[in-house]
Design an enzyme around this catalytic site. Structure first.
Site, PDB file in Angstrom:
ATOM      1  N   ASP A 487       0.874  -1.173   0.000  1.00  0.00           N
ATOM      2  CA  ASP A 487       0.000   0.000   0.000  1.00  0.00           C
ATOM      3  C   ASP A 487       0.912   1.224   0.000  1.00  0.00           C
ATOM      4  OD1 ASP A 487      -2.310   1.619   0.336  1.00  0.00           O
ATOM      5  OD2 ASP A 487      -1.909   1.707   2.475  1.00  0.00           O
ATOM      6  N   ASP A 808      -0.985  -0.884   6.032  1.00  0.00           N
ATOM      7  CA  ASP A 808      -1.156  -0.347   7.384  1.00  0.00           C
ATOM      8  C   ASP A 808      -2.514  -0.720   7.977  1.00  0.00           C
ATOM      9  OD1 ASP A 808      -2.745   1.182   5.811  1.00  0.00           O
ATOM     10  OD2 ASP A 808      -2.020   3.127   6.477  1.00  0.00           O
ATOM     11  N   ASP A 812      -6.978  -2.420   3.707  1.00  0.00           N
ATOM     12  CA  ASP A 812      -6.137  -3.494   3.164  1.00  0.00           C
ATOM     13  C   ASP A 812      -6.501  -4.862   3.736  1.00  0.00           C
ATOM     14  OD1 ASP A 812      -4.605  -1.572   1.799  1.00  0.00           O
ATOM     15  OD2 ASP A 812      -3.384  -1.222   3.571  1.00  0.00           O
TER      16      ASP A 812
END
Length: 1152
Positions: A487, A808, A812
């Site tokens: 990410d 993080d 996600d």
């Protein structure tokens, strides 16, 4: 058995979902059940054990196939590559108790209305419901459609109008009672698994059953010392596993227990609002939300009022999110599909916290219960932990094959043993015992413990580096990673965004940049007003809270936020509305302030947000902010500067995050609740660009350079702007400065035209899920929704990549769960579904994890090889001695098993990971040619050495002397001894085991076990050199010293204890020469052939071997394609759209 199916016996459960299963109907037969019971008794419990390991066999043995409608047992089989079987009993729910208390009859309107699944499940006239429970979810039998369907949620086909009409006033008490019985309690019950259950489950592992068999056999042979040692090792191993599982169970129980004990206010259609325990909630109930800091006990659709919610539990990011009510539309389309907006903006998810509930015109905040129990978002998260997706890792499949090979070898040895001992006229019990001994020798019972120690050591090393693991078996998988997805925001770059400046525009185009670093106040006007009001910030306990970017943007305006009082009256504005106004430091301003009347929240799917505001004593306005390309598309073309694209690229190519702002005036008379989003977001006036700075984390570039130099592919997955992502990729080294970047742009299907992909040589890239060529070459995938991130990871896996995902936690979660190795940099609850969590919030954990994974994988191979050789060394030695109807004594076995192999097994795994990440991976399979060749060559060397020793000792002149020991024979007189033609049956000894063959074979085998450990203990390139493993080296030196001492020391008592015969010194030297020769050859073969990577690559080229991995095939095809890449052209697709589904958090989210 499942191939010959009756009509209606087979169906699909959860068709099209991630957890899709095949379901087969069976009916229990009493005679079959009785036969199985008799078989269980006569097999002394072996048959139930086999049925426990093979659930399908249990069903096939006890039941006969039938239609699902008549079945009392169902057999389930997953449709993935694992084909895992399980079986469930069909259970019944009776509504007869309700018929007595509530007067329910088969012709009651609540029963006869078959519009809903619940009503279709009720069988008439006996008012019963058939259901099964699979992975905590109930499935009821739909009598109308003839299939099992999930229960516990509202039907997907319901339109917004139907939801308001049917559930807007609440359910009647009768409806609630029926739904409670059929849907079950609204609870995410995760019981703390009792220790005895965990213990039984662990003990019934096939290998522990084999250990039990081995231990019983050893006790019968009075080999109790090693039996007790194996018992001790097994008890420790089982205790550690049970403790770990128990801790996870307790942690998960504490995570969900608060959810089950909440008191909520529910509106009943006739009785009105009443307090209710959350366990009693059912889909369709009407919740009344009051106050703040309310924990949601279920998923619910907001139908009146608005809420600010903390969704940190689901997204991993504790940022307040505004939820808006589901408007009542005339459309008959399902409520999730009625607008292009993300349907999640109307849903309050279970486990999230309602920070604020703001009432609308009705005076209350109301929500309809959408899903309960394990059907909810939190329930699905918990189920993903309880029932994780199995790992498709070839090492574990190869391990089974490896053990089967050992079992096959043992079978050959058993047949040989039976032949030798039967022909020798030995007693039957002795023959059976010796034959069974061969199994315990060929299949090492200490193997599981030895492999477990390697994983435990790796887990401890990771823990010292701040990386925590909830799935230890995945550590080995880390060693095979060849693609890592990252990410961007918060992972590669710092989490916060700092305002850098604004670029206002007017009818003449863009004006000069206003830099915030200059310290000058931002010019007041629509642009400043947009920045002050177009956000989702809230005022909570006097503190402004919300998205960090929104907060930075608002602070840059120097305005303040307040809540309107009861005396604050503006048409269309409720009391306690959010008001933003300039502070005294700003100076003269055109407006007193702005009241935020309505929000259309930001969503990653729409890439924009809009607010409706009312100027105090002024006009009503609409402000929009979002992705520049999206915002510009809603603006009047003549208000968008002609230099828009070039101006945007100036900032995105420097790595800035760019947000566009626009506005329009609205009519004051029209109620804000009646305004449709489509009408508000049209004909806007473009205001300008907000430039935000997003800096790389210091650790990002060196880590990415290390991964790229190790030939591990790195990919960025972000929801951000394409140019910004490209710049971050260039700055971080993910894309080198000299590389050209191709834009692959998706054009959505419109009308009669199909979806298309255009290719241009420019500085951008974008994701199109249909093209494997793009997956093979794509480095940056921008404007990705959370669902698309998961789908992208899955697509990479289909190309046979071993995929890691590092994020993080924010948006996600799905991708972290989908990847082979998910690494969360967040410690929020959402990260519990990720196998690995790093306490250090940067990507340094990724190379650490790969290094440890490679070391653990090589360690596993070393242990497999060593255990195979140790077994074969003992196997060969024992079979040679069986030829003389002799064997090793218990103390000889004990010395080899405990003093040599066990110590080596515990210390060989202590090698740490090599600090350098090399540009190739270790072999991922046990049956790879180098590994197999290594094992085969060493087995042949050991076999040759044992046979030579066995034959030579029988040819020695002192062998034929009828002496208790050959030590009395002087070496210089050996040649003078006259030989006798009669070979004694056994040398005279106080022990039945003592013989010159026994002594020779034992020394050769014991010292060979030490030599093999040294040869197989691999250091570089994946582990630290063997000499750095001081404990292991010390153990080898001590073991070798003890063996040489026993070999050369003439201590009769020591020889008697170990059932050895004293041999001439010259023969002992011969033994040492044979062992040394074996070591030299074995070490030379291992170093010059087995570990010679260049040689194996040459062999591959010589035989024309090519990898069968899909991504390798695509690489070869693209390398030979002269038309790749297809620049300046457009490719069309027959597909009109592609749908993604992330079952944890989003539902039916459609994106191209």
């Amino acid at each position: 058995m499942g191939d010959h199916l009756e009509k209606g016996q087979h169906a699909l459960l959860n068709e099209g979902d991630e957890n899709e299963m095949e379901i087969f109907g069976y009916q229990t037969q009493r005679c079959r059940k009785a036969l199985c019971l008799i078989g269980s008794i006569f097999s002394l419990g072996i048959l139930p054990l086999v049925f426990y390991w093979r659930p399908a066999w249990h069903v096939w043995a006890n039941c006969v196939p039938c239609s699902l409608q008549e079945a009392d047992v169902v057999l389930l089989k997953t449709t993935d590559e694992f084909k895992i079987y399980s079986w469930k009993k069909v259970m019944w729910i009776s509504l007869s108790a309700l018929s007595r208390t509530s007067g329910l009859t088969p012709d009651h309107p609540l029963i006869t209305d078959e519009e809903y699944i619940i009503n279709r499940a009720i069988r008439k006239p006996d008012l019963k419901v058939r259901y099964i429970k699979v992975q905590k979810i109930r499935y009821v039998w739909n009598n109308l459609e003839g299939q099992f369907q999930k229960i516990g949620s509202l039907e997907d086909w319901l339109s917004s109008a139907k939801i308001h009409q049917k559930f807007g006033l609440g359910l009647t008490s009768e409806e609630q009672e029926i739904r409670r019985l059929i849907c079950g309690p609204n609870a995410i019950d995760v019981e703390v698994t009792p220790i005895w259950k965990l213990l039984i489950k662990e003990v019934l592992n096939p290998f522990y059953i084999f250990q039990l068999f081995s231990v019983c056999l050893w006790f019968s042979e009075d080999y109790k010392e090693y039996a007790l040692a194996i018992i001790l090792m097994s008890v420790i191993s089982i205790a550690l596993t049970v403790y770990d599982l128990r801790q996870q169970s307790v942690k998960l129980h504490h995570l969900v227990e608060s959810h089950n004990s909440i008191t909520v206010s529910v509106c009943e259609r006739k009785a009105g609002a009443q307090d209710l325990e959350s366990r009693l909630l059912v889909p369709g109930d009407l919740l009344i939300l009051t106050g703040s800091r309310v924990q949601m006990p279920c998923d619910a659709i907001l139908i009146d009022g608005s809420c600010v919610v903390d969704e940190g539990m689901l997204t991993g990011e504790s940022i307040p999110v505004t939820k808006t009510p589901l408007s009542q539309m005339a459309s008959s389309a399902p409520w999730k599909m009625q607008t292009e907006a993300d349907p999640r903006r109307h849903v309050l998810f279970c486990g999230t916290e309602v920070i604020q509930a703001r009432a609308a015109a009705s005076g209350t905040v109301r929500a309809v219960v959408l899903q309960t129990g394990f059907n909810t978002a939190k329930g699905d998260l918990v189920r993903s932990i309880l029932y994780p997706k199995p790992m498709n890792f070839k090492l574990y499949r190869d391990a089974i094959r490896f053990l089967l090979c050992l079992v096959g070898t043992a079978t050959i040895g058993m047949i040989y043993t039976l032949c030798v001992y039967v022909l020798s006229g030995e007693p039957p019990e002795e023959v059976v015992r010796k034959a069974l001994d061969v199994i315990t020798i060929a299949v090492p019972p200490a193997l599981p413990a030895a492999l477990t120690t390697g994983i435990i050591y790796a887990q401890r090393r990771l823990k010292r580096k701040g990386i925590f693991c909830i799935s230890p078996q995945r550590i080995n998988v880390c060693g095979q990673l060849n693609l890592v997805c990252f990410d961007k925001t918060g992972t590669l770059t710092r989490g916060g965004l700092d305002p850098w400046g604004v670029v206002p525009c007017d009818q003449n185009g863009f004006q000069a940049v206003h830099s915030f670093a200059s310290g000058k106040a931002l010019p007041q006007g629509p642009l400043c007003a947009a920045m002050a009001s177009c956000h989702s910030l809230i005022l909570l306990d006097g503190t402004i809270q919300g998205d960090p970017m929104d907060l930075k943007m608002f602070e840059a305006t120097k305005w303040e936020m307040t809540i309107s009082g009861d005396d604050f009256h503006i048409k269309g504005m409720l009391a306690h509305t959010m008001v933003v106004k300039p502070t005294d430091t700003v100076g003269q301003v055109p407006v007193e302030g702005l009241a935020i009347l309505r929000q259309f929240p930001f969503s990653s799917a729409l890439q924009r947000m809009t607010v409706i505001v009312q100027e105090l004593r002024g006009d009503r306005l609409a402000f929009m902010k979002g992705a520049p390309e999206r915002v510009a598309s809603f603006c009047q073309p003549d208000t968008v500067p002609s230099s828009f694209i070039s101006e945007l690229q100036i900032y995105t190519t420097q790595g800035f995050r760019v947000i566009a702002l626009a506005y329009k005036k609205l009519e004051n008379d029209c109620p804000t609740t009646a305004l449709m989003r489509e009408k508000v977001e049209s004909d806007l006036i473009f205001l300008g660009l907000l430039i935000l700075e997003n800096r790389l984390k210091e650790e990002t570039k060196p880590v990415l350079e290390e991964l790229i130099s190790a030939r591990i592919r790195t990919v960025m997955i972000t929801g951000d702007n394409l140019q910004t992502a490209i710049t971050v990729a260039r700055k971080s080294g993910m894309v080198s400065e000299g590389q050209k970047v191709i834009l692959v742009e998706a054009n959505e299907a419109t009308g009669s035209s199909s979806a298309s992909i255009s290719w241009k040589l420019v500085e951008e890239k974008k994701y199109i899920p249909l093209e494997n060529q793009i997956l093979m070459n794509g480095t940056i995938f921008a404007r990705m929704s959370p669902g698309q991130k998961s789908s992208l990871v899955e697509e990479f896996q289909k190309l046979d990549y071993f995929v890691g995902m590092c994020g993080d936690g924010a948006n996600d979660c799905g991708a972290l769960k989908m990847a082979h190795v998910g690494i969360s940099l967040s410690e929020q609850e959402a990260s519990v579904a990720s196998p690995f969590t790093s306490k250090t919030a940067n990507i340094e954990c990724v190379p650490h994890l790969i290094k440890e994974g490679r070391a653990a994988l090589v360690t596993s191979f070393c242990m497999f090889k060593y255990m195979a050789l140790y077994s074969m060394i003992q196997y060969v030695g024992v079979l040679l001695l069986y030829w003389e109807t002799n064997s090793l004594s218990n103390y000889q076995f004990l010395f080899q098993d405990l003093a040599i192999t066990t110590l080596i097994g515990v210390t060989m795994n202590l090698n740490g990971a090599n600090p350098k990440l090399v540009p190739f991976r270790p072999a991922g399979r046990l049956i790879s040619p180098p590994l197999l060749l290594s094992v085969i060559i060493n087995i042949l060397l050991s076999l040759a050495m044992h046979v030579v020793g066995f034959v030579l000792v029988r040819k020695q002149p002192w062998y034929l002397m009828e002496l208790h020991s050959a030590c009395t024979v002087r070496n210089e007189s050996i040649s003078a001894i006259t030989t006798s033609p009669n070979v004694p049956e056994k040398n005279r000894s106080h022990s039945p085991f003592s013989s010159f063959e026994n002594t020779t074979i034992w020394f050769l085998g014991t010292i060979n076990c030490i030599i093999v450990a040294l040869v197989f203990s691999k250091g570089k390139p994946f582990r630290q050199p063997t000499y750095t493993n001081y404990i292991f080296v010390l153990v080898l030196i001590l073991q070798m010293g003890v063996c040489l001492f026993i070999l050369f020391a003439d201590i009769p008592e020591l020889h008697r204890r170990l059932d050895l015969l004293c041999t001439p010194v010259l023969w002992r030297v011969y033994i040492l020469i044979m062992i040394s020769s074996n070591f030299v050859v074995s070490f030379a073969v291992e170093e010059t052939i087995i570990e010679n990577r260049a040689l194996w690559l040459a062999v591959k080229r010589c035989f024309g071997y090519q990898s069968k991995s899909q991504y390798r095939i695509w690489q070869r095809n693209l390398a030979n394609d002269s038309n790749w890449p297809p620049l300046n052209q457009t490719s069309c697709s027959d597909m009109q759209g592609v749908s993604y589904s992330n079952p944890v958090f989003e539902s039916n989210e459609e994106q191209l």
